[in-house]
Design an enzyme around this catalytic site. Structure first.
Site, short mmCIF file in Angstrom:
data_model
loop_
_atom_site.label_atom_id
_atom_site.label_comp_id
_atom_site.label_asym_id
_atom_site.label_seq_id
_atom_site.Cartn_x
_atom_site.Cartn_y
_atom_site.Cartn_z
CB SER A 253 37.95 60.38 0.75
OG SER A 253 36.72 59.69 0.66
CE LYS B 221 36.50 56.68 2.85
NZ LYS B 221 35.85 56.45 1.56
CB SER C 130 33.37 58.53 0.27
OG SER C 130 34.21 57.58 -0.34
#
Length: 475
Positions: free
Chosen positions: A304, A123, A120
């Site tokens: 997230s 991102k 993640s």
């Protein structure tokens, strides 16, 4: 003659009566226009409000970081990085880069140009691309149209954070409400004397697989990501909370919620809800607006959230004239970030959230992207930096950096986690108020050791926070 006398007497009586009334009027005994009271004083002039005057110039609550704050020595940072390289608990593939945010000077590096599974942490690329291409103030609009055949067409604009009922001006998840849209539509329908309508769903905004093929099917089934759609209620969650099973067809589930909301406002939907397009001659019946992209992006970064990040990527693709698909979104994000000057040679994305398996980024690429967010030359990207979770305070870092870790409240970061993968990239302020950018990556962590790996990374960043310009590692 007697008549004349009587007439004169009558006149005399009337005159006396009138005179008596006037006297009584003058003394304010009876109502009238005469008075012997002193004349009232002249009324005071109507007060005039003072003219608007400029207020004091706004001043920051906190002082900005000094540009001349001492930079930690490369030897001190290098010693900390060396500690990561020799820590077998992190596995055999570890990367780390620490740079000075102001100058870009690399203070410590390990595997800086090697490709790692970003999870993640990637991102941040999607957030940068979204604010760059879409702009921070853009909203995602959900519309209801009346087509030429008299059908109401619900048109999705990419908002998967709809409320089923009334929207809330203070919320990001639930800013726009299908109940509010239904109220607008019902008011116009009822005015024409109708109490029922046919309903179509137009969810043609995005194309291709609703879930990136690189995401393991079991993880999609468990609810780590919802099928990406042009609209959804509460990110398609089927039960309250922030995680769990998702509606298999989020847009249709939203249309069904809209149908129920119409009924609550006195308009029933006849027949099944079909799919279709409104047509160029359709008339607008109502519209509701999402929170602006800057708030949607911040929400996705703090939580997230994989689904909303995927939505942002597809919107970036559409903005660039690409298909609103997984492939279109990954190509669009890489192109957008590259145009900002980041060398993404060798970078590969299989989705926009990092949940899929097969993406690759280097620690240097992550720090280069984050440096953009604190560069005054890119003011609209500043919000990506300020939207990162704060150590021991918010988002995915709220339960990390606990105890006496010096990084508490001084670290902003984006976490990354997959089986065998741990990542953390962000910003840290040192003891002498120097801002550093870091990226930490490990993608061969032994099973069951990822929690410990996160603690090692937290301790590393905490030691960065404790460094001074002339500090030693133990200082």
């Amino acid at each position: 003659m007697r008549w004349r006398i009587r007439t004169g007497a009558a006149v005399t009586v009337v005159a006396v009566l009138i005179g008596g009334y006037l006297v009584a009027d003058a003394y304010d005994v009876v109502p009238g226009m005469l008075t012997l009271a002193p004349a009232p004083a002249e009324p005071a002039p109507f007060p005039t409000a003072p003219g608007a005057v400029p207020g004091p110039s706004p001043s920051p609550v906190l002082e900005t970081l000094p540009a001349d704050a001492p930079v930690p020595s490369a030897s001190d940072v290098g010693a900390l990085v060396h500690g990561l390289a020799t820590d077998t608990r992190l596995g055999s593939h570890v990367g780390a880069v620490v740079v000075d945010a102001l100058t870009g000077e690399k203070l410590g590096a390990l595997g800086a140009s090697s490709g790692f599974v970003p999870a993640s942490t990637q991102k941040v690329l999607t957030a940068v691309a979204a604010l760059t291409e879409l702009g921070p103030d853009k909203t995602l609009d959900t519309k209801a149209m009346l087509d030429a055949d008299g059908r109401v067409v619900l048109v999705g604009g990419g908002d998967m954070l709809l409320a089923a009922g009334a929207g809330s001006a203070s919320a990001v998840n639930g800013r726009a409400g299908l109940g509010d849209l239904a109220a607008q539509v019902a008011a116009k329908v009822r005015v024409s004397g109708q109490t029922s309508v046919r309903l179509l769903l137009d969810d043609s905004l995005f194309t291709g697989p609703a879930v990136a093929p690189a995401v393991p099917p079991a993880e999609a089934t468990m609810g780590f990501v919802a099928p990406v759609a042009s609209m959804a209620v509460n990110v398609a969650l089927l039960q309250p909370g922030s995680f769990g099973p998702r509606a298999p067809d989020p847009a249709m589930a939203a249309a069904q919620a809209f149908s129920r909301a119409l009924k609550e406002h006195g308009v029933s939907v006849t027949g099944d809800i079909g799919r279709g397009h409104a047509g160029d001659d359709a008339r607008l019946l109502g519209v509701v607006h999402s929170a602006p992209i800057r708030e949607v992006s911040a929400w996705a970064m703090q939580t997230s959230d994989n689904t909303i990040t995927e939505v942002l990527g597809r919107l970036v693709a559409l903005q660039q004239g690409r298909p609103g698909s997984t492939d279109g979104s990954t190509q669009a994000v890489l192109a957008s970030v590259s145009r900002l000057g980041v060398d993404l040679t060798g970078a590969h994305l299989v989705d926009c959230s990092g949940l899929g398996r097969g993406s690759s980024l280097t620690p240097t690429q992550l720090t280069d992207v984050l440096r953009l967010t604190v560069d005054p030359a890119h003011p609209r990207l500043r919000e990506v930096a300020t939207d990162l979770a704060v150590a021991n305070l918010s988002g995915t870092l709220d339960a990390r950096f606990g105890g006496d870790n010096p990084g508490r409240g001084l670290v902003r970061g984006k976490t990354g986690s997959l089986p065998g993968v741990v990542g953390l990239t962000g910003l840290v302020v040192t003891r002498d108020d120097r801002l550093l950018v870091f990226a930490l990556m490990a993608d061969q962590v032994e099973s069951g050791a990822t929690v410990g790996a996160r603690m090692i990374f937290d301790q590393f960043v905490g030691r960065l926070a404790a460094l001074g310009g002339a500090a030693t590692v133990g200082g």
